[in-house]
Design a protein around this motif. Structure first.
Motif, PDB file in Angstrom:
ATOM      1  N   UNK A 128      43.264  17.926  26.629  1.00 18.89           N
ATOM      2  CA  UNK A 128      43.464  16.560  26.128  1.00 18.89           C
ATOM      3  C   UNK A 128      42.149  15.775  26.155  1.00 18.89           C
ATOM      4  N   UNK A 129      41.245  16.135  27.061  1.00 18.99           N
ATOM      5  CA  UNK A 129      40.007  15.347  27.173  1.00 18.99           C
ATOM      6  C   UNK A 129      38.871  15.971  26.364  1.00 18.99           C
ATOM      7  N   UNK A 130      39.127  17.116  25.735  1.00 18.34           N
ATOM      8  CA  UNK A 130      38.072  17.815  24.991  1.00 18.34           C
ATOM      9  C   UNK A 130      38.301  17.686  23.486  1.00 18.34           C
ATOM     10  N   UNK A 131      37.221  17.622  22.747  1.00 18.01           N
ATOM     11  CA  UNK A 131      37.316  17.639  21.288  1.00 18.01           C
ATOM     12  C   UNK A 131      36.271  18.592  20.769  1.00 18.01           C
ATOM     13  N   UNK A 132      36.595  19.268  19.682  1.00 20.03           N
ATOM     14  CA  UNK A 132      35.671  20.288  19.185  1.00 20.03           C
ATOM     15  C   UNK A 132      35.631  20.264  17.667  1.00 20.03           C
ATOM     16  N   UNK A 133      34.456  20.350  17.099  1.00 21.08           N
ATOM     17  CA  UNK A 133      34.337  20.649  15.678  1.00 21.08           C
ATOM     18  C   UNK A 133      33.433  21.871  15.620  1.00 21.08           C
ATOM     19  N   UNK A 134      33.887  22.908  14.925  1.00 19.90           N
ATOM     20  CA  UNK A 134      33.167  24.177  14.961  1.00 19.90           C
ATOM     21  C   UNK A 134      32.829  24.642  13.553  1.00 19.90           C
ATOM     22  N   UNK A 135      32.133  25.778  13.487  1.00 19.08           N
ATOM     23  CA  UNK A 135      31.742  26.294  12.161  1.00 19.08           C
ATOM     24  C   UNK A 135      32.955  26.833  11.397  1.00 19.08           C
ATOM     25  N   UNK A 136      33.923  27.394  12.118  1.00 19.66           N
ATOM     26  CA  UNK A 136      35.077  28.006  11.456  1.00 19.66           C
ATOM     27  C   UNK A 136      36.343  27.223  11.809  1.00 19.66           C
TER      28      UNK A 136
END
Ligand code: ATP
Length: 306
Positions: A128-136
């Protein structure tokens, strides 16, 4: 006899299907019996995020025991600061983000958020405290609106549109049939890699997580859009830590600290200027990318960033 053939054949087929289903169910129970490495301890407390600082403390990790991937990594990503991780392909950079999300557990060492060992808290509270934007980035077979709102389903229409504008996907939506209601994925619009990345960035910006991980998040974008989004990300008032994993060094020039990882260990660390002055691995990588960029666009001045 011929009249009996069809029903008997049909019953035989039903029998075989039921038997196969029972075998599948039994296999499923066998899988469920396997100890799940990433399950929560009984009564695991919720992570309590105060500042949003992340720390790796002597982390060792291998997918396969015969081949160590991370060899005693220690670093700190302080709240409000940007930590960049660079290094050659296969050095272990994305593995670091997988460990932060607890897709795997380190074999040795600890990962801490605001002093709490992430392996001891509930997985739901951690993610809940993490956010991610990745290549795929994975998008759902649903509307653009759904895909952005997934970051924070209770966001208002204005907040959702603001996130889309910050991620530079708003112009695309304006011309898409149905606008934000346009379906994406297999049954709808086929988005390019860069469009998918922008939807995923909008989703992450809307979530505004305490700890933000950008793993090659802008790699599919053209240089201009990448620079625009980079500026947006740099201007974003961030309370917690931001971790950027990057190939193109131009995206991390302003990071507070840069870690150069090679073969699972930190070989250099510092900010952009001090690393260039060291004249080591980072400086060589920088010069190589600058030369490559100059070869692609020879009209640009040599001083242009990679
Ligand atoms: P790149 O810059 O090419 O994305 P990276 O530095 O992010 O590389 P990782 O994805 O962390 O590298 O992978 C590090 C090593 O671990 C690689 O040699 C890779 O082949 C291996 N690896 C990655 N995922 C797995 C997995 N699920 N099982 C086994 N080995 C893996």
């Amino acid at each position: 006899m011929i009249q009996l053939y069809q029903p008997l054949n049909f019953m035989g087929m039903v029998y075989r299907e039921i038997k196969q289903a029972l075998i599948d169910i039994s296999a499923m129970f066998d899988i469920l019996k396997q100890p799940n490495e990433i399950s929560d301890a009984p009564d695991a407390p919720a992570l309590i995020v105060s500042a949003g600082a992340l720390r790796f403390d002597d982390v060792h990790f291998a997918y396969d025991p015969a081949r160590p991937i991370l060899r005693g990594l220690s670093f700190e990503a302080p709240a409000g600061k940007t930590l960049a991780i660079v290094g050659p392909s296969g050095a272990g950079k994305s593995t670091i983000s997988r460990l932060i999300f607890r897709f795997y557990q380190p074999q040795q060492g600890r990962i801490l958020i605001d002093g709490q060992d992430i392996s001891k808290v509930s997985l739901v509270s951690l993610r809940a405290c993490l956010g991610m934007a990745a290549q795929d980035n994975v998008l759902f077979n649903d509307t653009i609106r759904y895909n952005i709102l997934y970051g924070r389903p209770d966001a208002t229409e204005d907040e959702m549109r603001a996130a889309a504008a910050l991620a530079r996907i708003d112009k695309f939506v304006e011309v898409a049939p149905g606008g934000f209601e346009a379906q994406v994925g297999e049954r709808g619009l086929k988005l390019s890699g860069g469009e998918k990345q922008r939807v995923a960035i909008a989703r992450t910006l809307l979530k505004n997580p305490s700890i933000l991980v950008l793993d090659e998040a802008t790699s599919a974008l053209d240089t201009l859009t990448e620079r625009e989004i980079q500026e947006t990300l740099e201007d974003l008032p961030r309370k917690g830590a931001t971790i950027v994993i990057a190939h193109r060094l131009s995206t991390i020039v302003k990071a507070d600290e840069i870690l150069v990882i090679d073969n699972g260990a930190i070989v250099e660390r510092g900010d952009h200027d001090s690393l260039l002055a060291q004249g080591g691995v980072y400086a060589a990588l920088w010069n190589r990318q600058r030369a490559e960029q100059h070869a692609e666009t020879p009209d640009q001045p040599e001083t242009e960033t990679p």
